[in-house]
Design an enzyme around this catalytic site. Sequence first.
Site, PDB file in Angstrom:
ATOM      1  N   LYS A 175       7.810   0.362  -6.751  1.00  0.00           N
ATOM      2  CA  LYS A 175       6.994   0.664  -7.941  1.00  0.00           C
ATOM      3  C   LYS A 175       7.399   1.976  -8.613  1.00  0.00           C
ATOM      4  O   LYS A 175       7.375   2.084  -9.838  1.00  0.00           O
ATOM      5  CB  LYS A 175       5.518   0.737  -7.557  1.00  0.00           C
ATOM      6  CG  LYS A 175       4.895  -0.642  -7.458  1.00  0.00           C
ATOM      7  CD  LYS A 175       3.427  -0.603  -7.224  1.00  0.00           C
ATOM      8  CE  LYS A 175       2.922  -2.039  -7.251  1.00  0.00           C
ATOM      9  NZ  LYS A 175       1.613  -2.211  -6.684  1.00  0.00           N
ATOM     10  N   ASP A 219      -1.795  -2.223 -12.589  1.00  0.00           N
ATOM     11  CA  ASP A 219      -2.651  -1.884 -11.439  1.00  0.00           C
ATOM     12  C   ASP A 219      -3.819  -1.006 -11.896  1.00  0.00           C
ATOM     13  O   ASP A 219      -4.935  -1.123 -11.372  1.00  0.00           O
ATOM     14  CB  ASP A 219      -1.858  -1.109 -10.378  1.00  0.00           C
ATOM     15  CG  ASP A 219      -1.003  -2.029  -9.507  1.00  0.00           C
ATOM     16  OD1 ASP A 219      -1.289  -3.241  -9.477  1.00  0.00           O
ATOM     17  OD2 ASP A 219      -0.061  -1.524  -8.876  1.00  0.00           O
ATOM     18  N   LEU A 273       3.127  13.971   4.408  1.00  0.00           N
ATOM     19  CA  LEU A 273       2.334  14.942   3.651  1.00  0.00           C
ATOM     20  C   LEU A 273       3.009  15.295   2.331  1.00  0.00           C
ATOM     21  O   LEU A 273       2.360  15.401   1.285  1.00  0.00           O
ATOM     22  CB  LEU A 273       2.177  16.196   4.526  1.00  0.00           C
ATOM     23  CG  LEU A 273       0.938  17.042   4.292  1.00  0.00           C
ATOM     24  CD1 LEU A 273      -0.332  16.235   4.463  1.00  0.00           C
ATOM     25  CD2 LEU A 273       0.941  18.251   5.227  1.00  0.00           C
TER      26      LEU A 273
HETATM   27  P1  NAP Z   1       4.515   1.993  -1.936  1.00  0.00           P
HETATM   28  O1  NAP Z   1       4.705   2.570  -3.299  1.00  0.00           O
HETATM   29  O2  NAP Z   1       5.726   1.607  -1.180  1.00  0.00           O
HETATM   30  O3  NAP Z   1       3.650   3.025  -1.071  1.00  0.00           O
HETATM   31  C1  NAP Z   1       3.277   2.711   0.246  1.00  0.00           C
HETATM   32  C2  NAP Z   1       2.379   3.807   0.788  1.00  0.00           C
HETATM   33  O4  NAP Z   1       1.916   3.375   2.055  1.00  0.00           O
HETATM   34  C3  NAP Z   1       3.090   5.129   0.991  1.00  0.00           C
HETATM   35  O5  NAP Z   1       2.184   6.152   0.797  1.00  0.00           O
HETATM   36  C4  NAP Z   1       3.537   5.025   2.451  1.00  0.00           C
HETATM   37  O6  NAP Z   1       3.625   6.273   3.097  1.00  0.00           O
HETATM   38  C5  NAP Z   1       2.369   4.285   3.054  1.00  0.00           C
HETATM   39  N1  NAP Z   1       2.812   3.534   4.236  1.00  0.00           N
HETATM   40  C6  NAP Z   1       3.740   2.563   4.290  1.00  0.00           C
HETATM   41  N2  NAP Z   1       3.872   2.103   5.539  1.00  0.00           N
HETATM   42  C7  NAP Z   1       2.998   2.815   6.298  1.00  0.00           C
HETATM   43  C8  NAP Z   1       2.677   2.819   7.679  1.00  0.00           C
HETATM   44  N3  NAP Z   1       3.280   1.997   8.535  1.00  0.00           N
HETATM   45  N4  NAP Z   1       1.726   3.677   8.120  1.00  0.00           N
HETATM   46  C9  NAP Z   1       1.110   4.524   7.259  1.00  0.00           C
HETATM   47  N5  NAP Z   1       1.384   4.565   5.946  1.00  0.00           N
HETATM   48  C10 NAP Z   1       2.314   3.714   5.469  1.00  0.00           C
HETATM   49  O7  NAP Z   1       3.590   0.691  -1.990  1.00  0.00           O
HETATM   50  P2  NAP Z   1       2.454   0.353  -3.049  1.00  0.00           P
HETATM   51  O8  NAP Z   1       3.041  -0.464  -4.112  1.00  0.00           O
HETATM   52  O9  NAP Z   1       1.734   1.605  -3.376  1.00  0.00           O
HETATM   53  O10 NAP Z   1       1.505  -0.631  -2.215  1.00  0.00           O
HETATM   54  C11 NAP Z   1       0.680  -0.167  -1.170  1.00  0.00           C
HETATM   55  C12 NAP Z   1      -0.215  -1.304  -0.686  1.00  0.00           C
HETATM   56  O11 NAP Z   1      -1.186  -1.631  -1.675  1.00  0.00           O
HETATM   57  C13 NAP Z   1       0.541  -2.592  -0.408  1.00  0.00           C
HETATM   58  O12 NAP Z   1       0.034  -3.188   0.761  1.00  0.00           O
HETATM   59  C14 NAP Z   1       0.246  -3.451  -1.583  1.00  0.00           C
HETATM   60  O13 NAP Z   1       0.293  -4.842  -1.279  1.00  0.00           O
HETATM   61  C15 NAP Z   1      -1.183  -3.020  -1.921  1.00  0.00           C
HETATM   62  N6  NAP Z   1      -1.478  -3.258  -3.335  1.00  0.00           N
HETATM   63  C16 NAP Z   1      -2.458  -4.150  -3.651  1.00  0.00           C
HETATM   64  C17 NAP Z   1      -2.753  -4.367  -4.981  1.00  0.00           C
HETATM   65  C18 NAP Z   1      -3.813  -5.352  -5.362  1.00  0.00           C
HETATM   66  O14 NAP Z   1      -3.819  -5.793  -6.500  1.00  0.00           O
HETATM   67  N7  NAP Z   1      -4.721  -5.673  -4.483  1.00  0.00           N
HETATM   68  C19 NAP Z   1      -2.053  -3.711  -5.991  1.00  0.00           C
HETATM   69  C20 NAP Z   1      -1.083  -2.801  -5.623  1.00  0.00           C
HETATM   70  C21 NAP Z   1      -0.798  -2.578  -4.282  1.00  0.00           C
HETATM   71  P3  NAP Z   1       4.906   7.242   2.941  1.00  0.00           P
HETATM   72  O15 NAP Z   1       4.696   7.978   1.662  1.00  0.00           O
HETATM   73  O16 NAP Z   1       4.818   8.097   4.135  1.00  0.00           O
HETATM   74  O17 NAP Z   1       6.103   6.344   2.910  1.00  0.00           O
END
Ligand code: NAP
Length: 493
Positions: free
Chosen positions: A288, A324, A374
């Site tokens: 993203k 989003d 962090l």
């Molecule tokens: P992203 O940009 O890749 O960010 C992922 C975040 O989660 C980062 O802060 C990462 O930490 C953290 N993370 C990843 N793996 C982890 C783990 N094993 N333990 C702890 N923290 C972890 O992803 P995103 O697009 O923001 O999406 C995040 C989540 O939200 C996804 O599951 C996605 O499916 C969900 N989502 C849902 C909707 C909806 O419409 N319901 C919309 C958007 C997103 P680091 O910074 O340390 O890497």
Amino acid sequence: MTRIAAVITALDAGEAERQARTALSRGADLAEIRLDHLANPSVGAVRRLAAAVGSRSIATLRSRAQGGGPGSADTRRDSLLREMSAARFAYLDIELRADGGRATDLTRRAKRHRGIVIVSHHFDRPTDAATIEDTLEACAAVGDVAKVAVPVGDVDAAIQIVDLQRRSGRNHPTTLIGTGIEGTITRVLAEDSGQETQYVALGGAALLGQLPLAVARRLRGRKPTVLGLVGHPLGHSLSPAIHEASLDALRLPAVYLPFDVTAESLDALLLAADRLRVRGFNVTIPYKEAIAPKLDELDGDAERLGAVNTVVVSDGWTKGYNTDVFGFRVSLRSFGLRVGDRTALVLGAGGAAKSVVDVLLREGATVQVANRSLVHAESLAEGFNETVEVLPIDSLPRRGPWDLLVNATPVGTKGFPPGPPVPDAVVAKAGFVYDLGYNPSATPLLGAAKRLGKPGSSGLEMLLHQAAKSFELWTGRPAAVDAMRRAAKEALG
Ligand code: NAP
């Protein structure tokens, strides 16, 4: 025009006939009768099927070496093929390797009743372009139609197959297919790229990547629009199911495909988008933020946040949006949650977390963020004019309480580490628990909330609202939200 052939893999001749008739009555031009799937392919079965549906069928006896079914009957191949070529099937599929030596005889027999001979080859592993081209030429030298299928493992290989089909199809009737889920786009573009025949599934997809007959009919004779989801991994996502449901409900000539890509393949996809007829896609974890600088233009929310979940492609120009923000804001309303003057803890610092923090701040909430790394959380906080306090994860049991706890990490989502992302001691301090994860619908975090008597919700509402907005950006039409909701609930079981 490309002919649509429904692949029939029934175990007995009676069932094969019934399925072939069904496929033809539902709009397939042809039925490909896979005689190698019959438990016991016999001369009698060949004759019966030819008499019943032969004039609109392809007769295929795939050999074991080329991926044939349980009745490959390799020892009786010669006699069965002779029977198949003499019987009045509109098309006869023979194999370049197994049948090259008897091709002249089989063709002569087929021509007596104006049968068309397809000469095919199925690679069992990804293969370079030069070998594919040579094989197409060898098939074309023997048959009326050259058919080659090649497994493709990534989007780059799929792009290559589409380009090769376009070139080869100009010289000779050709069907070049990329197999496997990454090859789906080569099947979607069957007509657009000039494939002679589009092989489809009668019901659900029989082979990974094969389109259902109903989708092929939806695309037929209309320039297809390719939409999709870019990210890695994608197994958890409901986006393909819900967008397909909306496209189907509105009968639009478009498909929504998963593009599970590496960072390098993402560049290749952006470059090839126009010739693949990709008109837009969603972006999910982990791209993203990474995709934002690769795009030609960013819309307001996407530019402000440096996070994109929707891309619109128009004449090769790529524009990023962030729906989003809209989805999260509308979902808060739908829960009846008013967050102005309230406190919120957001877990995560990625693209979704940014959108969540943005909405919460603009609604007047006091926001704290905690994240695995962090430094990522600190850089998120620095991006906002308002104060966002960054908390180390291990300090959370000593902090709070919060009116709202939002999980914007994938922890607890199918295919990612199991949750919950924070211990019960933290959940116990939240007024409302909002997990952006939605697959499974009862996420481990929501399970903890329930145990502790806290109200909460999964990210399903947000998913539907952001998806509806993206859909409108791509198609100019309001999404069929009810169909999307039904598809999501069905997929979640
Ligand atoms: P992203 O940009 O890749 O960010 C992922 C975040 O989660 C980062 O802060 C990462 O930490 C953290 N993370 C990843 N793996 C982890 C783990 N094993 N333990 C702890 N923290 C972890 O992803 P995103 O697009 O923001 O999406 C995040 C989540 O939200 C996804 O599951 C996605 O499916 C969900 N989502 C849902 C909707 C909806 O419409 N319901 C919309 C958007 C997103 P680091 O910074 O340390 O890497």
